[in-house]
Design a protein around this motif. Structure first.
Motif, PDB file in Angstrom:
ATOM      1  N   SER A 239      -0.506  44.909   8.200  1.00 44.28           N
ATOM      2  CA  SER A 239       0.030  43.733   7.468  1.00 44.28           C
ATOM      3  C   SER A 239      -0.587  42.479   8.281  1.00 44.28           C
ATOM      4  O   SER A 239      -0.114  42.303   9.723  1.00 44.28           O
ATOM      5  N   VAL A 240      -1.323  41.635   7.757  1.00 41.54           N
ATOM      6  CA  VAL A 240      -1.553  40.344   8.544  1.00 41.54           C
ATOM      7  C   VAL A 240      -0.480  39.477   8.930  1.00 41.54           C
ATOM      8  O   VAL A 240       0.176  38.973   8.025  1.00 41.54           O
ATOM      9  N   GLN A 241      -0.181  39.260  10.138  1.00 42.08           N
ATOM     10  CA  GLN A 241       0.885  38.282  10.558  1.00 42.08           C
ATOM     11  C   GLN A 241       0.369  36.750  10.674  1.00 42.08           C
ATOM     12  O   GLN A 241       1.188  35.607  10.507  1.00 42.08           O
ATOM     13  N   GLY A 242      -1.116  36.734  11.149  1.00 35.63           N
ATOM     14  CA  GLY A 242      -1.401  35.345  11.460  1.00 35.63           C
ATOM     15  C   GLY A 242      -2.966  35.485  11.502  1.00 35.63           C
ATOM     16  O   GLY A 242      -3.577  36.482  11.698  1.00 35.63           O
ATOM     17  N   ILE A 243      -3.489  34.274  11.207  1.00 34.53           N
ATOM     18  CA  ILE A 243      -5.232  34.043  11.298  1.00 34.53           C
ATOM     19  C   ILE A 243      -5.512  32.854  12.279  1.00 34.53           C
ATOM     20  O   ILE A 243      -4.789  32.029  12.350  1.00 34.53           O
ATOM     21  N   HIS A 244      -6.629  33.120  12.733  1.00 36.36           N
ATOM     22  CA  HIS A 244      -7.083  31.796  13.599  1.00 36.36           C
ATOM     23  C   HIS A 244      -8.810  31.902  13.368  1.00 36.36           C
ATOM     24  O   HIS A 244      -9.387  32.534  13.941  1.00 36.36           O
ATOM     25  N   ILE A 245      -9.166  30.830  12.913  1.00 36.88           N
ATOM     26  CA  ILE A 245     -10.603  30.732  12.535  1.00 36.88           C
ATOM     27  C   ILE A 245     -11.217  29.482  13.662  1.00 36.88           C
ATOM     28  O   ILE A 245     -10.684  28.664  13.970  1.00 36.88           O
ATOM     29  N   ILE A 246     -12.548  29.995  14.114  1.00 37.80           N
ATOM     30  CA  ILE A 246     -13.125  29.363  15.284  1.00 37.80           C
ATOM     31  C   ILE A 246     -14.370  28.737  15.006  1.00 37.80           C
ATOM     32  O   ILE A 246     -14.927  29.481  14.081  1.00 37.80           O
ATOM     33  N   LYS A 247     -14.789  27.990  15.437  1.00 36.39           N
ATOM     34  CA  LYS A 247     -16.444  27.511  15.330  1.00 36.39           C
ATOM     35  C   LYS A 247     -16.835  27.102  16.747  1.00 36.39           C
ATOM     36  O   LYS A 247     -15.992  26.364  17.410  1.00 36.39           O
ATOM     37  N   THR A 248     -18.121  27.610  17.098  1.00 41.01           N
ATOM     38  CA  THR A 248     -18.712  27.443  18.622  1.00 41.01           C
ATOM     39  C   THR A 248     -19.892  26.565  18.423  1.00 41.01           C
ATOM     40  O   THR A 248     -20.441  26.741  17.690  1.00 41.01           O
ATOM     41  N   ASP A 249     -19.972  25.396  19.328  1.00 42.53           N
ATOM     42  CA  ASP A 249     -21.080  24.756  19.461  1.00 42.53           C
ATOM     43  C   ASP A 249     -21.784  25.474  20.518  1.00 42.53           C
ATOM     44  O   ASP A 249     -21.480  24.968  21.981  1.00 42.53           O
ATOM     45  N   PHE A 250     -22.762  26.327  20.396  1.00 47.83           N
ATOM     46  CA  PHE A 250     -23.307  26.933  21.619  1.00 47.83           C
ATOM     47  C   PHE A 250     -24.461  26.297  22.323  1.00 47.83           C
ATOM     48  O   PHE A 250     -24.521  26.415  23.497  1.00 47.83           O
ATOM     49  N   ILE A 251     -24.808  25.025  21.674  1.00 48.85           N
ATOM     50  CA  ILE A 251     -25.538  23.844  22.499  1.00 48.85           C
ATOM     51  C   ILE A 251     -24.925  23.215  23.346  1.00 48.85           C
ATOM     52  O   ILE A 251     -25.140  23.149  24.654  1.00 48.85           O
ATOM     53  N   LYS A 252     -23.667  22.682  23.012  1.00 49.06           N
ATOM     54  CA  LYS A 252     -22.868  21.837  23.938  1.00 49.06           C
ATOM     55  C   LYS A 252     -21.972  22.322  24.762  1.00 49.06           C
ATOM     56  O   LYS A 252     -21.196  21.972  25.318  1.00 49.06           O
ATOM     57  N   LYS A 253     -21.745  24.085  24.131  1.00 43.23           N
ATOM     58  CA  LYS A 253     -20.930  24.844  25.032  1.00 43.23           C
ATOM     59  C   LYS A 253     -19.449  24.244  24.872  1.00 43.23           C
ATOM     60  O   LYS A 253     -18.700  24.514  25.577  1.00 43.23           O
ATOM     61  N   ILE A 254     -18.957  24.056  23.436  1.00 45.34           N
ATOM     62  CA  ILE A 254     -17.675  23.566  23.271  1.00 45.34           C
ATOM     63  C   ILE A 254     -17.081  24.533  22.051  1.00 45.34           C
ATOM     64  O   ILE A 254     -17.627  24.867  21.012  1.00 45.34           O
ATOM     65  N   GLY A 255     -15.794  24.984  22.407  1.00 44.01           N
ATOM     66  CA  GLY A 255     -15.395  25.892  21.515  1.00 44.01           C
ATOM     67  C   GLY A 255     -14.132  24.893  20.537  1.00 44.01           C
ATOM     68  O   GLY A 255     -13.596  23.935  21.160  1.00 44.01           O
ATOM     69  N   CYS A 256     -14.338  25.232  19.300  1.00 43.50           N
ATOM     70  CA  CYS A 256     -13.522  24.507  18.264  1.00 43.50           C
ATOM     71  C   CYS A 256     -12.682  25.324  17.363  1.00 43.50           C
ATOM     72  O   CYS A 256     -13.066  26.449  16.990  1.00 43.50           O
ATOM     73  N   PHE A 257     -11.400  24.874  17.013  1.00 44.11           N
ATOM     74  CA  PHE A 257     -10.547  25.364  15.924  1.00 44.11           C
ATOM     75  C   PHE A 257     -10.664  25.055  14.678  1.00 44.11           C
ATOM     76  O   PHE A 257     -10.604  23.714  14.337  1.00 44.11           O
ATOM     77  N   SER A 258     -10.877  25.819  13.695  1.00 46.61           N
ATOM     78  CA  SER A 258     -10.810  25.430  12.352  1.00 46.61           C
ATOM     79  C   SER A 258      -9.468  25.404  11.617  1.00 46.61           C
ATOM     80  O   SER A 258      -8.964  24.561  10.847  1.00 46.61           O
ATOM     81  N   LEU A 259      -8.773  26.659  11.786  1.00 52.70           N
ATOM     82  CA  LEU A 259      -7.627  26.960  11.233  1.00 52.70           C
ATOM     83  C   LEU A 259      -6.844  27.858  11.850  1.00 52.70           C
ATOM     84  O   LEU A 259      -7.488  28.973  12.123  1.00 52.70           O
ATOM     85  N   THR A 260      -5.550  27.612  12.061  1.00 56.77           N
ATOM     86  CA  THR A 260      -4.750  28.572  12.608  1.00 56.77           C
ATOM     87  C   THR A 260      -3.437  28.734  11.637  1.00 56.77           C
ATOM     88  O   THR A 260      -2.824  27.648  11.313  1.00 56.77           O
ATOM     89  N   GLY A 261      -2.978  29.780  11.318  1.00 58.62           N
ATOM     90  CA  GLY A 261      -1.906  30.052  10.453  1.00 58.62           C
ATOM     91  C   GLY A 261      -1.138  31.316  10.643  1.00 58.62           C
ATOM     92  O   GLY A 261      -1.721  32.147  10.757  1.00 58.62           O
ATOM     93  N   VAL A 262       0.215  31.212  10.504  1.00 55.51           N
ATOM     94  CA  VAL A 262       0.973  32.138  10.725  1.00 55.51           C
ATOM     95  C   VAL A 262       1.884  32.417   9.483  1.00 55.51           C
ATOM     96  O   VAL A 262       2.439  31.401   8.915  1.00 55.51           O
ATOM     97  N   ARG A 263       2.111  33.710   9.018  1.00 47.80           N
ATOM     98  CA  ARG A 263       3.024  33.956   7.970  1.00 47.80           C
ATOM     99  C   ARG A 263       4.392  33.246   8.106  1.00 47.80           C
ATOM    100  O   ARG A 263       4.895  33.269   9.084  1.00 47.80           O
ATOM    101  N   SER A 264       5.044  32.465   6.968  1.00 45.57           N
ATOM    102  CA  SER A 264       5.974  31.539   6.880  1.00 45.57           C
ATOM    103  C   SER A 264       7.244  32.176   7.558  1.00 45.57           C
ATOM    104  O   SER A 264       7.989  31.607   8.366  1.00 45.57           O
ATOM    105  N   ASP A 265       7.397  33.478   7.397  1.00 48.06           N
ATOM    106  CA  ASP A 265       8.534  34.101   7.697  1.00 48.06           C
ATOM    107  C   ASP A 265       8.502  34.861   8.980  1.00 48.06           C
ATOM    108  O   ASP A 265       9.511  35.273   9.628  1.00 48.06           O
ATOM    109  N   LEU A 266       7.586  34.350   9.809  1.00 44.59           N
ATOM    110  CA  LEU A 266       7.249  35.190  11.023  1.00 44.59           C
ATOM    111  C   LEU A 266       6.901  33.781  12.259  1.00 44.59           C
ATOM    112  O   LEU A 266       6.467  34.347  13.396  1.00 44.59           O
ATOM    113  N   LYS A 267       7.390  32.711  12.061  1.00 45.08           N
ATOM    114  CA  LYS A 267       7.103  31.491  12.935  1.00 45.08           C
ATOM    115  C   LYS A 267       8.046  31.428  14.006  1.00 45.08           C
ATOM    116  O   LYS A 267       9.165  32.073  13.743  1.00 45.08           O
ATOM    117  N   GLY A 268       7.733  31.259  15.249  1.00 44.91           N
ATOM    118  CA  GLY A 268       8.423  31.089  16.341  1.00 44.91           C
ATOM    119  C   GLY A 268       8.666  32.473  17.099  1.00 44.91           C
ATOM    120  O   GLY A 268       9.303  32.509  17.973  1.00 44.91           O
TER     121      GLY A 268
END
Length: 244
Positions: free
Chosen positions: A153-182
């Protein structure tokens, strides 16, 4: 002042939507802005004000409401600190994983400014957040994602985007199942992305944006090493209440 027509937002939300960016308050005419928004029949306009808030008089004259304050923070990335952390970078999802990810995305959408926007509402916002998951599967606007799972069962998700030219990592969305926070799931997800960037890219900087209205999120980012504030953006919404 010009208002930029947002074609994607208009199509997705089903209302004519625009955007106005204000870097220098002296160049913003609140009465002229409101008049233009009405004349061009915008139903919703995002007004982005940088560095500091509008004074109350300007807010009243433009007929706008402050709905969020977004911080963009960054940190220099030292890959040697994360080389030995295990990670599972995903660009595809099993059908049951996709359903779990949709559920978590929908739960996460409740904190979005769009969910509380009467012109948009919770159901369209849930659809928007599900679209972020679809972007991974369709390989558009995202590199991939990381999952935290237990008993399949998936407890959390984490989506990323990378700018390979500028060498920068960015986050798009992070989510944790509501009953499993903390329970540290969010931290484990972020460490997975750090390990991915360390082992598979030349990333030397990581950037993230989040709502300052969420004090818990701010403290989390500080603990994860984000020590530089690059931008403060005050987000206002103009709403056209005319029925015609």
């Amino acid at each position: 002042m010009s208002i930029e027509y947002l074609e994607w937002d208009t199509s997705f939300f089903g209302i004519k939507t625009g955007k106005a960016e204000v870097f220098d308050e002296s160049g913003f005419d609140p009465v002229g802005f409101r008049q233009r928004a009405l004349e061009e029949n915008y139903k919703l306009v995002y007004v982005f004000k940088y560095d500091k808030m509008f004074p109350k008089q300007t807010i009243d004259m433009a007929d706008i409401e402050l709905v969020d304050i977004m911080l963009k923070m960054s940190m220099n990335f030292n890959k040697k600190d994360f080389l030995n952390i295990p990670y599972d970078f995903r660009q595809n999802l099993l059908p049951e994983e996709l359903l779990d990810c949709y559920l978590i995305a929908e739960q996460t959408s409740s904190v979005s400014r769009f969910a509380n926007e009467p012109k948009i509402g919770q159901e369209k916002t849930k659809k928007l957040y599900r679209k972020w998951v679809d972007n991974v599967v369709n390989k558009t606007f995202a590199d991939g994602l990381f999952l935290e799972k237990d008993n399949n069962s998936v407890q959390g998700i984490h989506i990323i985007k990378t700018d390979f030219i500028k060498k920068i990592g960015c986050f798009s969305l992070t989510g944790v199942r509501s009953d499993l926070k903390g329970l540290g799931i969010g931290k484990r997800l972020w460490l997975q992305s750090f390990a991915y960037w360390a082992n598979e890219t030349e990333t030397n900087k990581i950037m993230t944006s989040f709502s300052f209205k969420n004090a818990e999120s701010f403290n989390f980012h500080l603990k994860m090493g984000f020590n530089k504030t690059d931008e403060v953006k005050y987000i206002y919404h103009f709403r056209n209440h005319n029925k015609l």
